[in-house]
Design a protein around this motif. Structure first.
Motif, short mmCIF file in Angstrom:
data_model
loop_
_atom_site.label_atom_id
_atom_site.label_comp_id
_atom_site.label_asym_id
_atom_site.label_seq_id
_atom_site.Cartn_x
_atom_site.Cartn_y
_atom_site.Cartn_z
N ARG A 52 1.17 50.57 -12.06
CA ARG A 52 2.61 50.69 -12.19
C ARG A 52 3.34 49.49 -11.62
O ARG A 52 4.38 49.07 -12.12
N PRO A 147 14.75 54.85 -21.51
CA PRO A 147 14.13 54.63 -20.19
C PRO A 147 12.60 54.59 -20.28
O PRO A 147 11.91 55.58 -20.01
N ASP A 149 10.28 53.14 -18.49
CA ASP A 149 9.52 53.37 -17.25
C ASP A 149 9.48 54.85 -16.88
O ASP A 149 8.48 55.32 -16.31
N ASP A 150 10.54 55.58 -17.18
CA ASP A 150 10.53 57.01 -16.87
C ASP A 150 9.48 57.75 -17.68
O ASP A 150 8.81 58.66 -17.17
N PHE A 151 9.32 57.34 -18.94
CA PHE A 151 8.30 58.00 -19.77
C PHE A 151 6.90 57.52 -19.40
O PHE A 151 5.92 58.26 -19.56
N ASP A 153 6.08 56.99 -16.33
CA ASP A 153 5.82 57.87 -15.19
C ASP A 153 5.39 59.26 -15.67
O ASP A 153 4.53 59.90 -15.05
N ARG A 154 6.01 59.72 -16.76
CA ARG A 154 5.65 61.04 -17.27
C ARG A 154 4.21 61.05 -17.77
O ARG A 154 3.50 62.06 -17.62
N ASP A 157 2.12 61.33 -14.78
CA ASP A 157 2.19 62.69 -14.23
C ASP A 157 1.24 63.63 -14.97
O ASP A 157 0.73 64.60 -14.36
N HIS A 207 7.87 58.97 -26.79
CA HIS A 207 8.78 59.66 -25.88
C HIS A 207 9.17 61.03 -26.43
O HIS A 207 9.31 61.99 -25.67
#
Length: 445
Positions: A52, A147, A149-151, A153-154, A157, A207
């Motif tokens: 990351r 976004p 980077d948010d996806f 991160d998902r 996760d 996404h």
């Protein structure tokens, strides 16, 4: 070559006519010759680590070269400049394209043939999210970028979630472990294969698949392989595992122990290159503006709409197909980019440009060229089509003695002849604000 003179035509219904945009240019006159040149003002991070902390947002400096002999003409991509000339912001779209290119730059010859389950250099998930971010910007015109980077991160996760729910599975046999992974993704998380009979554009973007849990075979393969990749990087998986990519219309990707695999499984292994090509071709097929005849290639459909492929004598040609082709031409004549079940010129052009950057198949030059013809970029269309012809001539593949034995070849020759006649016509490229970009009147005859 001198600056590009763009056709004066509205790209979207109700917008202003195109002016001459500033094209992408080479970094310097000493740069190596290449048909596709880009420029940048930022430096890229040299780190190739799959972690990351190494995920940055640099801007590209790119030279795309096909491994075939070709003329040294400088060829440019048109989409972003054309939209910007129509008054539409392209900052986010350009940034997403740059992110996509920086990822595929890591595709060495070895990496292109590396299985998606063990690939480490290219972040396939982030690459697919850059594709989604560009297309989202093209159709939403949002002031806020997707976004990415948010996806990302998902996605991470998902892998961490497996560890928390099935931590004991790492002590199981490979078969039992993969059964647990299948149960986690397809039952606990609810991911499923989208139905081919329905038009589900959101199933083609990572996404959306992460949000709605319904995706194409390529998207599900990507998610499956990214979870496996993270588990391998964390040292949780210590056997040789592959992802089985289904070629039917209903099965979902599954993992299997390669040591116990069958010979028939080999054709179902996806490499980093082939998966990205599959993702982009899904988009290209979904948004191709000429959807009237699925039995023919995309190029022939576009050629038929341009009256460069005559099927009037075919007994199989139905009145519905002819009417659909005319409707597609009329729709684009009015400057309509997209409509339900009839494609989207913006996203079709974007998919073609990315496939060319991937250097996957010279036919992408031809398909991009025919779209440029329909958009009124005659000079650029001719360069792409003639470049494809030159590659064909220089290839060692056996050629038919009859030039028109192949319908695609016949349509290509006719289209090139038409473009050369346009080039010969006096003042063919002079802008005129009152001409629609796909009007028959935009041609000199």
């Amino acid at each position: 070559m001198s600056g590009w003179i763009m056709g004066a035509s509205p790209w979207i219904a109700g917008t202003l006519a195109l002016s001459s945009p500033t094209p992408y240019s080479a970094v310097s006159s000493k740069s190596p010759k290449s048909p596709f040149n880009f420029y940048t003002t930022k430096k890229q991070n040299s780190s190739n680590e799959y972690c990351r902390s190494a995920r940055t947002r640099p801007v590209l400096v790119a030279y795309c070269k096909f491994p075939f002999p070709f003329p040294s003409n400088d060829l440019k991509f048109v989409l972003h400049d054309a939209l910007e000339s129509s008054g539409l912001a392209t900052t986010h779209a350009r940034a997403a394209r740059n992110g996509f290119y920086l990822e595929i730059q890591k595709l060495t010859d070895v990496e292109r043939e590396t299985s998606i389950s063990i690939n480490r250099l290219v972040d396939l998930g982030k690459t697919a999210l850059h594709v989604a971010a560009e297309d989202d910007s093209l159709i939403s015109h949002s002031s806020v970028p997707l976004p990415v980077d948010d996806f990302v991160d998902r996605m991470d996760d998902l892998s961490m979630g497996y560890c928390s729910h099935y931590g004991s599975s790492f002590r199981y046999s490979p078969e039992k472990f993969l059964e647990c992974l299948d149960r986690y993704l397809y039952i606990d998380k609810g991911f499923q294969r989208s139905k081919q009979s329905q038009v589900e554009q959101r199933s083609l973007y990572l996404h959306s698949v992460l949000t709605h849990r319904s995706g194409s075979a390529s998207m599900l393969s990507l998610i499956y392989s990214e979870v496996l990749k993270m588990l391998r990087l964390w040292g949780m998986v210590n056997f040789d595992v592959e992802v089985f990519f289904p070629h039917d219309s209903h099965s979902s990707p599954r993992g299997y122990d390669k040591q116990k695999s069958r010979e028939a499984y080999q054709s179902h292994i996806m490499t980093s290159q082939s998966l990205l090509v599959e993702i982009l071709k899904d988009l290209k097929y979904a948004f191709w503006p000429f959807q009237h005849d699925p039995t023919r290639s995309l190029f022939l459909r576009a050629a038929q709409a341009a009256n460069c492929y005559d099927t009037s004598n075919s007994l199989e040609e139905s009145a519905l197909k002819i009417a659909s082709a005319k409707a597609a031409q009329h729709r684009l004549h009015r400057g309509v980019w997209t409509s339900v079940r009839f494609g989207d010129m913006r996203r079709a052009l974007a998919a073609c440009e990315r496939l060319i950057l991937l250097e996957s198949d010279p036919k992408e030059l031809r398909d991009y060229g025919v779209l440029l013809y329909h958009c009124g970029f005659y000079e650029m269309a001719l360069q792409y089509l003639t470049l494809f012809q030159d590659i064909q001539k220089s290839s060692k593949r056996k050629r038919s003695s009859h030039p028109f034995s192949d319908p695609e070849e016949e349509a290509l020759v006719k289209l090139v002849i038409r473009l050369k006649l346009i080039m010969m016509e006096e003042d063919w490229s002079r802008p005129s604000g009152d001409i629609s970009f796909l009007s028959n009147n935009s041609e000199p005859w």
